[in-house]
Design an enzyme around this catalytic site. Structure first.
Site, short mmCIF file in Angstrom:
data_model
loop_
_atom_site.label_atom_id
_atom_site.label_comp_id
_atom_site.label_asym_id
_atom_site.label_seq_id
_atom_site.Cartn_x
_atom_site.Cartn_y
_atom_site.Cartn_z
N ALA A 246 0.87 -1.18 0.00
CA ALA A 246 0.00 0.00 0.00
C ALA A 246 0.90 1.22 0.00
O ALA A 246 2.13 1.10 0.12
CB ALA A 246 -0.89 0.01 1.25
N LYS A 247 0.27 2.37 -0.11
CA LYS A 247 1.07 3.59 -0.19
C LYS A 247 1.99 3.72 1.02
O LYS A 247 3.14 4.11 0.91
CB LYS A 247 0.15 4.80 -0.28
CG LYS A 247 0.39 5.56 -1.59
CD LYS A 247 -0.37 6.85 -1.62
CE LYS A 247 -1.80 6.60 -2.07
NZ LYS A 247 -2.71 7.70 -1.88
N ARG A 248 1.45 3.35 2.21
CA ARG A 248 2.22 3.57 3.44
C ARG A 248 3.48 2.72 3.53
O ARG A 248 4.41 3.05 4.25
CB ARG A 248 1.32 3.39 4.67
CG ARG A 248 1.10 1.97 5.03
CD ARG A 248 0.07 1.69 6.06
NE ARG A 248 -0.72 0.59 5.59
CZ ARG A 248 -0.24 -0.65 5.43
NH1 ARG A 248 1.01 -0.94 5.75
NH2 ARG A 248 -1.00 -1.61 4.97
N ASN A 249 3.57 1.59 2.82
CA ASN A 249 4.82 0.82 2.87
C ASN A 249 5.53 0.80 1.52
O ASN A 249 6.18 -0.16 1.14
CB ASN A 249 4.60 -0.60 3.44
CG ASN A 249 3.68 -1.44 2.56
OD1 ASN A 249 3.21 -0.97 1.54
ND2 ASN A 249 3.45 -2.67 2.95
N GLY A 250 5.35 1.90 0.82
CA GLY A 250 6.21 2.13 -0.34
C GLY A 250 5.71 1.60 -1.67
O GLY A 250 6.50 1.45 -2.60
#
Ligand code: GLU
Length: 285
Positions: A246-250
């Site tokens: 997801a965006k939060r883990n790159g």
């Protein structure tokens, strides 16, 4: 075998590698069988959906070379169909208005947890014999009366997953799920079930994160007299930290890779070969 598959993203951000992985699987399943590959924009959440992301989805799929058939279905255009299905369930006493806030539900210490968080403790569920009509002027959502719905469906329901085989539907664990939200006359569960049928989808390709939701969709199909597609839940791509990409883990946005000059054909070939480029990995199925 006649195959109609679909890719059904929500326009709440740009597509990333995880979406591309899912889209190519849905696309190839249909194309290899000479079938149809459809695109549906799941924009029921008016507060989070953006027109620019709708355009971005179409642009990113075109860059990848994944061509869809026919017009794009927009869920925001389909509200009358959802309202009609909800009215039919309401007429049969299978849904009820719920006035609880999220905080109240979270605070209910006894609430067991289902796959989607705390199971609704049933505070607003009507008890037979008890009469006062609920005040529908107050903000409310509509919940499925799960026990009644399962009883009304009667027979044991099953669905087929390409990896897991035949599964006996067990929607009860999820409790009285929301079928229409406070702000919209539908929810993910209701809209996706109705639209897969309306689009003639024979094969639903989507991530393992939606496996449990399929139990609910199977029940809704039975209640609304809709056909049951075949399901293909695939493993999720993971980020370097091992959790869902997801965006939060790159997660790399396709638009970003494109701007950096990535070759879409090579990217698709890698995803098709089960290689996961740009530092992402395969999660547990
Ligand atoms: N709109 C959902 C999502 O973006 C997918 C729905 C589905 O494939 O059933 O996660």
């Amino acid at each position: 075998m006649w195959i109609v598959s679909r890719f059904a993203p929500s326009p709440t951000g740009r597509l990333h590698l995880g979406h591309a992985f899912s889209a190519v699987r849905a696309h190839d399943l249909a194309r290899q069988a000479g079938g149809r590959f459809l695109l549906r924009i799941e924009d029921i959440d008016g507060t989070r959906s953006r027109e620019s992301f709708v355009a971005g989805i179409e642009e990113d799929l075109a860059w990848l070379g994944l061509v869809w058939d026919g017009p794009v279905m927009r869920q925001s255009d389909r509200m009358p169909a959802y309202a009609d299905a909800l009215a039919r369930l309401r007429a049969r006493g299978l849904v009820y208005p719920c006035f609880c806030t999220r905080a109240e539900i979270a605070a209910s210490a006894s609430a067991p947890h289902g796959p989607e968080g705390p199971v609704y403790p049933g505070t607003c569920r009507p008890v037979s014999g008890e009469a006062p009509a609920p005040d529908l002027d107050r903000p409310h959502c509509w919940r499925l009366d799960m026990a009644r719905a399962v009883a009304e469906a009667g027979e044991t329901l099953a669905w087929h997953d390409a990896s897991a085989g035949w599964i006996t539907a067990d929607p009860g664990a999820q409790g009285d799920v929301v079928l229409a939200r406070k702000e919209t006359p539908t929810s993910y569960h209701l809209a996706v079930t109705i639209d897969d049928a309306a689009q003639g989808v024979t094969d639903v390709v989507r991530g393992m994160d939606l496996f449990e939701a399929t139990h609910v969709h199977r029940l809704l199909q039975a209640l609304l007299g809709l056909p049951t597609p075949r399901y293909h839940h695939h493993p999720l791509l993971t980020g370097p930290d091992g959790t869902r990409l997801a965006k939060r883990n790159g997660a790399r946005a396709l638009a970003e890779l494109r701007a950096e000059g990535a070759d879409p054909a090579a990217l698709l070939a890698a995803l098709r070969a089960g290689q996961v480029p740009f530092g992402a990995g395969h999660g547990e199925a």
